[in-house]
Design an enzyme around this catalytic site. Structure first.
Site, short mmCIF file in Angstrom:
data_model
loop_
_atom_site.label_atom_id
_atom_site.label_comp_id
_atom_site.label_asym_id
_atom_site.label_seq_id
_atom_site.Cartn_x
_atom_site.Cartn_y
_atom_site.Cartn_z
N LYS A 135 0.85 -1.20 0.00
CA LYS A 135 0.00 0.00 0.00
C LYS A 135 0.88 1.25 0.00
CE LYS A 135 -3.96 -1.78 2.62
NZ LYS A 135 -5.01 -1.59 1.62
N ARG A 194 -10.29 -11.45 1.53
CA ARG A 194 -11.15 -12.46 0.92
C ARG A 194 -10.50 -13.84 0.95
NH1 ARG A 194 -11.48 -9.09 -4.52
NH2 ARG A 194 -11.16 -7.47 -2.96
N1 BES Z 1 -8.20 -3.72 4.05
C1 BES Z 1 -8.35 -3.32 2.72
C2 BES Z 1 -9.67 -2.58 2.45
C3 BES Z 1 -9.78 -1.21 3.08
C4 BES Z 1 -9.34 -0.10 2.39
C5 BES Z 1 -10.38 -1.06 4.29
C6 BES Z 1 -9.47 1.16 2.96
C7 BES Z 1 -10.51 0.20 4.84
C8 BES Z 1 -10.07 1.30 4.19
C9 BES Z 1 -8.31 -4.54 1.79
O1 BES Z 1 -7.53 -5.57 2.22
C10 BES Z 1 -7.77 -4.05 0.48
O2 BES Z 1 -6.69 -3.53 0.46
N2 BES Z 1 -8.54 -4.23 -0.58
C11 BES Z 1 -8.15 -3.79 -1.89
C12 BES Z 1 -8.64 -4.81 -2.87
C13 BES Z 1 -8.17 -4.59 -4.28
C14 BES Z 1 -6.68 -4.76 -4.37
C15 BES Z 1 -8.88 -5.53 -5.21
C16 BES Z 1 -8.79 -2.43 -2.16
O3 BES Z 1 -9.93 -2.22 -1.75
O4 BES Z 1 -8.13 -1.58 -2.74
ZN ZN Z 2 -5.50 -5.42 1.70
#
Ligand code: BES
Ligand code: ZN
Ligand code: ZN
Length: 501
Positions: A280, A354
């Site tokens: 991230k 997931r």
């Molecule tokens: N934990 C995150 C989702 C999230 C993002 C929660 C911001 C709270 C605030 C999750 O694991 C994630 O990073 N999801 C990705 C999925 C994508 C790579 C398909 C996302 O939402 O960007």
């Molecule tokens: Zn994530």
């Protein structure tokens, strides 16, 4: 902070401060302008209120409050608007505002319960206690000086007789069980990731759950999870310094008949989400300690429902790990076999929730419950769709979804259903494996994540998925939630749902 009920009250218990409601009524003037009516039978008090010049323009609307002093006691008057329009949620919000105005000024205050009566006395007391409990939450563990307010004692004064007081006291006790569970859930979420790693978190939940009557606890370690063939879950744990954990709790009600339902709650418990190799950006990584809010939410609901003696068997499964990087961490392009035998191409290691949930949902399905409900901070897309204000609901069963929506409505929490259409399920098919862990573009991310989860719920099991990525993270838009940090929302909806089974 202590809350106590005083029945048969002839005068107010606190001599420091009393909180009273005022409603907005039509004035006697020809123009019929709105005026505030202090909600008390005490004429002397009403006269004192009307004599205060500074309150002359006070109309008793919901946004208004004012103070006056009578016989040495301070009175804080909260406007509640037109009496016939007042709802339980207005009550929650107004009490939260009142608490914040008073908590740093005095050591005790009285709330005139009769004055704040909306709907039944029990419903009003429940809303007041919930609001006080949720609003008074502070997470000051890691400050060298306490941030707790001066307030020590809240008195709920009512003219109701002692017999009625019995019911009200039972309600206070029940609402406190709910509030304490929300507090514990918020504490888990707010605890920094260097302290609350997967091993510590599982232990803390286990220790707390062991104190609840009729609850059995089991915690699977990495080796046991390996035996369970939970390789998809474990692929997220590959880069971690800590072992993954699967917490498995069971609450069995005292009386079980053939009609007793079995609900299984599942929660995403990422103690920290760096994104893994699909790292991230720095700004998005901050606050990813909150990525275990799904697990804290379902645990909070499980805990409260068990303490309240819900008439339903409840299983609670928490999938706990962090998503970190070392040389063993899973790389994008990896293909991993899930517990249910389906193969998954991991295209983005940041779509890790997931993967954890997939194996947990299959594990939960083996228990053959009547329904599975999972909660997870699953997608950033959920924030785009519904903001921080609304919880996303998805699933494969209309009856279950509608029941959850009803509970959300009953508890005044916002929840909105999104669809899982066939096209979304098609979009997560992979060229190199059965499935891929993300869609082919970033659109519809919340529903595509749910379409992925659906692949791991066994046939004929009703399932609902709650994406709490937005609603779990408080932004201070609700007066009974902190300005920042864990909101503790959705627990009330789930408890309401479980208590209705
Ligand atoms: N934990 C995150 C989702 C999230 C993002 C929660 C911001 C709270 C605030 C999750 O694991 C994630 O990073 N999801 C990705 C999925 C994508 C790579 C398909 C996302 O939402 O960007
Ligand atoms: Zn994530
Ligand atoms: Zn995550």
């Amino acid at each position: 902070m202590k809350i106590s009920l005083n029945t048969d009250a002839k005068s107010y218990t606190s001599q420091e401060l009393v909180i009273l409601a005022a409603y907005s009524v039509e004035g006697k003037s020809k123009l019929k302008t709105k005026v505030a009516e202090l909600s008390t039978k005490n004429k002397e008090l009403r006269d004192a209120f009307h004599e205060v010049k500074a309150l002359r323009h006070f109309k008793g609307e919901r946004s208004e409050n004012g103070t006056f002093t009578h016989n040495g006691t301070q009175f804080l008057v909260m406007g509640l608007g037109n009496k016939k329009d007042v709802t339980i949620e207005h009550l929650r919000r107004v009490i939260a505002e009142a608490y914040k105005l008073a908590a740093n000024k005095v050591e005790s205050f009285s709330i005139d319960l009769d004055s704040f009566r909306v709907k039944s006395p029990e419903q009003s007391v429940a809303a007041i206690v919930e609001s006080l409990g949720m609003t008074s939450y502070v997470f000051d563990k890691h400050h060298s000086a306490s941030k707790k307010p001066k307030l020590k004692h809240i008195h709920l004064d009512t003219t109701a007789k002692k017999v009625e007081g019995k019911k009200l006291n039972a309600q206070i006790e029940a609402s406190m069980k709910l509030v304490d569970s929300i507090t514990i859930a918020r504490d888990f979420v707010n605890e920094p990731p260097n302290i609350l790693n997967s091993e510590v978190y599982a232990k803390l939940v286990e220790t707390d759950a062991k104190k609840i009557p009729n609850v059995k606890t089991k915690v699977l370690n990495k080796a046991q999870m390996k035996k369970e063939k939970m390789d998809l879950f474990l692929s997220v744990n590959n880069g971690s310094a800590y072992e993954a954990r699967l917490v498995h709790l069971t609450y069995t009600p005292k009386k079980v008949t053939s009609k007793t339902k079995h609900i299984c709650l599942v929660g995403k418990g990422l103690t920290f989400d760096t994104g893994g190799y699909s790292l991230k950006p720095s700004d998005s990584m901050v606050n990813m300690k909150f990525d275990m809010a799904g697990s804290a939410t379902v645990y909070g609901a499980f805990r409260a429902a068990a303490l309240l003696g819900a008439d339903v068997k409840i299983t609670c499964i928490l999938g706990i790990t962090d998503n970190a990087i070392n040389s063993f961490a899973t790389t994008p392009d990896s293909v991993v076999k899930a517990r249910n035998g389906k193969t998954v191409e991991i295209l983005n290691t940041d779509a890790e929730g997931r993967l954890v949930l997939a194996d947990c949902l299959d594990y939960a399905s083996d228990l053959k419950p009547d329904a599975i409900i999972d909660a997870a901070t699953l997608t950033g897309a959920c924030l785009v769709a519904l903001g921080h204000e609304v919880c996303a609901l998805l699933g494969n069963d209309d009856k279950l979804a509608n029941n959850l929506l009803k509970s959300a409505q009953d508890t005044n929490e916002y929840m909105w259903r999104l669809p899982i259409i066939e096209e979304f399920s098609t979009d997560i098919k992979s060229l190199n494996a059965d499935l891929k862990n993300m869609g082919s573009n970033r659109f519809g991310g919340t529903a595509k994540a749910a379409a992925f989860l659906q692949e791991f719920v066994q046939k004929d099991i009703a399932w609902a998925h709650l994406d709490i990525a937005g609603i779990g993270d408080s932004q201070g838009h609700l007066p009974y939630c902190p300005p920042k940090g864990a909101s503790g929302l959705v627990i009330r909806t789930l408890v309401n749902f479980l208590m209705r089974q």
